[in-house]
Design an enzyme around this catalytic site. Structure first.
Site, mmCIF file in Angstrom:
data_model
loop_
_atom_site.group_PDB
_atom_site.id
_atom_site.type_symbol
_atom_site.label_atom_id
_atom_site.label_comp_id
_atom_site.label_asym_id
_atom_site.label_seq_id
_atom_site.Cartn_x
_atom_site.Cartn_y
_atom_site.Cartn_z
ATOM 1 N N LYS A 47 -13.008 -0.750 -5.659
ATOM 2 C CA LYS A 47 -11.787 -1.114 -5.973
ATOM 3 C C LYS A 47 -11.537 -1.299 -7.212
ATOM 4 O O LYS A 47 -12.509 -1.699 -8.113
ATOM 5 C CB LYS A 47 -11.626 -2.598 -5.422
ATOM 6 C CG LYS A 47 -11.454 -2.753 -3.839
ATOM 7 C CD LYS A 47 -10.236 -2.079 -3.226
ATOM 8 C CE LYS A 47 -9.404 -3.413 -3.559
ATOM 9 N NZ LYS A 47 -8.214 -3.729 -2.639
ATOM 10 N N SER A 77 -13.301 -5.772 -7.696
ATOM 11 C CA SER A 77 -13.801 -6.447 -6.445
ATOM 12 C C SER A 77 -15.064 -6.952 -6.382
ATOM 13 O O SER A 77 -16.008 -6.050 -6.654
ATOM 14 C CB SER A 77 -13.242 -5.980 -5.166
ATOM 15 O OG SER A 77 -14.045 -6.389 -4.208
ATOM 16 N N GLU A 104 0.037 -7.403 -11.170
ATOM 17 C CA GLU A 104 0.213 -8.458 -9.932
ATOM 18 C C GLU A 104 0.503 -9.896 -10.598
ATOM 19 O O GLU A 104 1.402 -10.378 -10.007
ATOM 20 C CB GLU A 104 -0.742 -8.440 -9.128
ATOM 21 C CG GLU A 104 -1.123 -7.179 -8.219
ATOM 22 C CD GLU A 104 -2.517 -7.320 -7.708
ATOM 23 O OE1 GLU A 104 -2.621 -7.826 -6.556
ATOM 24 O OE2 GLU A 104 -3.623 -6.974 -8.439
ATOM 25 N N HIS A 121 15.843 3.383 -0.858
ATOM 26 C CA HIS A 121 15.226 2.888 0.360
ATOM 27 C C HIS A 121 13.875 3.014 0.326
ATOM 28 O O HIS A 121 13.191 3.011 1.262
ATOM 29 C CB HIS A 121 15.816 3.081 1.662
ATOM 30 C CG HIS A 121 17.157 3.358 1.524
ATOM 31 N ND1 HIS A 121 17.934 2.435 2.208
ATOM 32 C CD2 HIS A 121 18.233 4.225 0.864
ATOM 33 C CE1 HIS A 121 19.279 2.517 1.987
ATOM 34 N NE2 HIS A 121 19.591 3.665 1.390
#
Ligand code: ARG
Length: 467
Positions: free
Chosen positions: A287, A281, A294, A160
């Site tokens: 970043k 970024s 992804e 979970h």
């Protein structure tokens, strides 16, 4: 435009094809990718026709020489593809006839584009499967090596997405490896059904020429000729099977990607990915984004889409060949390209994962991940499991209030919940003790991980030898 826009069937037509219809029905813009396989199939067909006496040896030689030259023209980018000639098959045949004259027109004897295209795609898929097979082996190899190296590295295991029990990072990596091992089996199984030869089925019913399909099958490396001509020109199960293999594989890669993305975040902080697999970024200087996982996660969608396209393409199709089937190629090509790119990305990236061991260990320590070990300890001392569960639940509630993990509590504190607890409890409350105790086949103990990695390596070797 001349009366017969398309010389291969112009004979029975009284007006030229509508210009839009010619474009709409043409496939050459995408099926030219099958040129190599088309030529390979044609050379085998011509060789067989000469062997059974339908072509002379001189005709066969002229055809093979012409096709070989055309192959060179295509590879060098000199070939002029023509949309009015519809598809890769007619483009190549027209060029052959241009080069060697009337003999070029004899190549299509005893054959139809229906069995030709089915043969070409199967040859293409066989090559694609073999490349995918190698990349998958490379990825598994890298994963097994990393798992072996990280057999002792402790991290929290989740259910979970809540901290559950400590596991070893090597064990987690070998879980990924198991998924890929099943994909690898599915791929090899699909290959068996891809490697059956439709050629000789002609349009749908076979041909009146005395062809020898065993000769062509052998020349092309197929395991056997397809049994039934109607089925041979219409069957695209192998494409659906491949797309379903690809969908399951991408589903697995998307799960791994998701974990990699989570793990690189500051909130988890379990791993580092080398800069070469990340981007920055343009606005936020701090970043470092895990773009590669992804994107793999994102590309899963298009592969599922291809599976759905192919299933729907074949739904309710009457026997035998229907033009619908021209729509099989783009989804298949894209599925192959996507799978190969994603596997390459993963095979390069996985061995470069840098685990942040201290941070993983800390996370496992924080989440009461040895609560089950404490319950098992009580059971070993004679407490019924349900009662043990209750006692540990109270200890955890106390820990939450006091901001203390179980292993940080004093013996007195633990004894409030059960006086059966003694000083030896601290051995089971350590993370090392917890993982080492799960010491059976399939368990997370470091020794089991090392043994499992060596079995995985054997299985991979067996896979390679089975090919
Ligand atoms: N371009 C066609 C395809 O990809 C080749 C077979 C065409 N056959 C036909 N009878 N029109 O399926």
């Amino acid at each position: 435009m001349s009366h017969a826009t398309n010389q291969s069937w112009g004979g029975r037509f009284s007006e030229p094809t509508d210009a839009f219809v010619a474009r709409f029905t043409a496939s050459v813009n995408f099926d030219q990718r099958l040129a190599g396989q088309d030529i390979q199939g044609s050379i085998a067909h011509a060789t067989m026709l000469a062997r059974v006496g339908v072509l002379s040896d001189a005709e066969r030689d002229a055809i093979i020489e012409g096709l070989t030259e055309i192959k060179g023209e295509i590879e060098r980018g000199e070939f002029e593809w023509s949309v009015p000639l519809e598809d890769v098959h007619m483009n190549i045949e027209a060029r052959l006839t241009q080069k060697i004259g009337i003999t070029g027109k004899k190549l299509h004897t005893g054959r139809s584009r229906n069995d030709q295209v089915a043969t070409d795609i199967r040859l293409f898929m066989r090559d694609a499967i073999d490349s995918i097979d190698s990349e998958l082996a490379r990825l598994r190899e890298g994963m097994i090596t990393l798992a072996e190296r990280e057999a002792d590295t402790i991290m929290p295991g989740f259910t979970h997405l809540q901290t559950a029990q400590p596991v070893t990072f090597g064990h987690h990596l070998l879980a990924w490896q198991e998924m890929l091992a099943r994909d690898h089996e599915r791929l090899l199984d699909t290959r068996k059904r891809v490697n059956v030869m439709p050629l000789g089925a002609a349009a749908l019913a076979g041909t009146t020429y005395p062809i020898d399909r065993h000769v062509t099958a052998e020349l092309l490396g197929f395991s056997r000729p397809a049994e039934n001509s109607l089925d041979a020109v219409s069957d695209r199960d192998f494409a659906i099977e491949f797309a379903s293999f690809a969908s399951i594989l991408l589903m697995h890669l998307s799960r791994m990607s998701e974990e990699l993305v989570l793990w690189t975040s500051a909130q988890f902080d379990f791993i580092d990915l080398p800069d070469r697999f990340c981007t920055g970024s343009s606005i936020m200087p701090q970043k470092k984004n895990p773009d590669v996982p992804e994107l793999v996660r994102g590309k899963t969608g298009r592969v599922y889409g291809h599976l759905m396209s192919l299933l729907t393409l074949m739904k309710s199709q009457p026997l035998a060949y229907n033009k619908d089937n021209q729509e099989d190629k783009e989804p298949l090509f894209d599925a192959v390209d996507t799978v190969l790119d994603c596997l390459k990305a993963f095979a390069d990236m996985v061995p470069a994962i840098e685990p942040k061991k201290e941070s993983m260990f800390e996370a496992a320590r924080r989440g009461f991940s040895t609560a089950t070990d404490l319950a098992d300890y009580l059971v070993r001392k004679g407490v019924a499991f349900r009662d043990a569960h209750e006692i540990v639940g109270q200890s955890v509630a106390f820990g939450l209030k006091e901001k203390k993990d179980l292993s940080e509590m004093t013996l007195e504190e633990l004894k409030q919940f059960s006086d059966i607890i003694e000083a030896d409890v601290f051995e089971v409350l350590t993370l090392e003790g917890s993982v080492a105790a799960r010491n059976h086949i399939g368990g997370t103990a470091p020794d089991q991980v090392r043994a499992a990695a060596s079995r995985a390596r054997e299985a991979l070797k067996a896979h390679r030898e089975a090919k």
